[in-house]
Design a protein around this motif. Structure first.
Motif, PDB file in Angstrom:
ATOM      1  N   ARG A  73      24.718   7.422 100.822  1.00 57.80           N
ATOM      2  CA  ARG A  73      25.917   8.172 100.297  1.00 57.80           C
ATOM      3  C   ARG A  73      25.341   8.650  98.831  1.00 57.80           C
ATOM      4  O   ARG A  73      24.169   8.288  98.313  1.00 57.80           O
ATOM      5  CB  ARG A  73      26.784   6.982  99.570  1.00 57.80           C
ATOM      6  CG  ARG A  73      27.696   6.138 100.624  1.00 57.80           C
ATOM      7  CD  ARG A  73      28.234   5.188 100.234  1.00 57.80           C
ATOM      8  NE  ARG A  73      28.849   4.274 101.113  1.00 57.80           N
ATOM      9  CZ  ARG A  73      30.157   4.208 101.486  1.00 57.80           C
ATOM     10  NH1 ARG A  73      31.060   4.746 100.765  1.00 57.80           N
ATOM     11  NH2 ARG A  73      30.743   3.509 102.404  1.00 57.80           N
ATOM     12  N   THR A  74      26.103   9.764  98.292  1.00 52.83           N
ATOM     13  CA  THR A  74      25.437  10.335  97.109  1.00 52.83           C
ATOM     14  C   THR A  74      25.120   9.544  95.982  1.00 52.83           C
ATOM     15  O   THR A  74      24.055   9.627  95.423  1.00 52.83           O
ATOM     16  CB  THR A  74      26.575  11.452  96.620  1.00 52.83           C
ATOM     17  OG1 THR A  74      26.923  12.452  97.668  1.00 52.83           O
ATOM     18  CG2 THR A  74      25.961  12.367  95.361  1.00 52.83           C
ATOM     19  N   GLU A  75      25.970   8.588  95.505  1.00 52.46           N
ATOM     20  CA  GLU A  75      25.807   7.705  94.473  1.00 52.46           C
ATOM     21  C   GLU A  75      24.701   6.621  94.784  1.00 52.46           C
ATOM     22  O   GLU A  75      24.177   5.988  93.719  1.00 52.46           O
ATOM     23  CB  GLU A  75      27.043   6.887  94.183  1.00 52.46           C
ATOM     24  CG  GLU A  75      27.581   5.869  95.150  1.00 52.46           C
ATOM     25  CD  GLU A  75      28.475   6.674  96.214  1.00 52.46           C
ATOM     26  OE1 GLU A  75      29.004   5.849  97.118  1.00 52.46           O
ATOM     27  OE2 GLU A  75      28.606   8.001  96.409  1.00 52.46           O
TER      28      GLU A  75
END
Length: 145
Positions: A73-75
């Motif tokens: 996930r990006t985060e």
């Protein structure tokens, strides 16, 4: 994962429907069946109590290990999840007796390509047929185990 991939790929003229069918045409049940087979594995990375990413491997039609469904996930990026997932997959492949691994990625996934290169992956010949719309952006890579 599929939504993000479709959004990114559409900038290169790849029709969303074609990408989703080619890469994400599985159901949860068919994916789980695939990764439960002998010679396959699937791993999740967790951070702060949530799933941060995933990666799996299975046997290709040629009997070679294939890294698949690698996504963070990006985060959660930049916190070691991808390295942990890659290490778990490579260890699992070795334990399952593979001597080589292949993967398919796309040119805009620069962070993923850098990760693969840091683990010794090199570009290789195309090892499967892919839709014409994906050919300009698809990269095939492999390494020995």
């Amino acid at each position: 994962m599929g939504k993000w991939d479709a959004e990114q790929s559409s900038r290169f003229g790849v029709p969303e429907v074609e990408l989703l069918e080619y890469v994400y045409g599985h159901t949860v049940d068919t994916l789980m069946e695939k990764f439960r087979q002998p010679g396959a594995g699937f791993f999740l990375a967790r951070a702060d109590g949530i799933v941060a990413g995933c990666a799996g491997y299975s046997k290709s039609d040629d009997g070679i290990a294939e890294l698949q469904k690698m996504y963070v996930r990006t985060e959660a990026r930049g916190r070691g999840a991808a390295k942990g997932l890659m290490t778990a997959c490579l260890d699992g492949m070795r334990d399952d007796g593979y001597d080589r691994v292949q993967l398919e990625t796309v040119s805009f996934m620069r962070g993923a390509i850098a990760l693969y290169e840091s683990f010794g992956f090199k570009p290789c010949d195309q090892f499967r047929e892919i839709p014409a719309s994906l050919q300009p952006i698809t990269i095939f890579m492999e390494r020995k185990l």
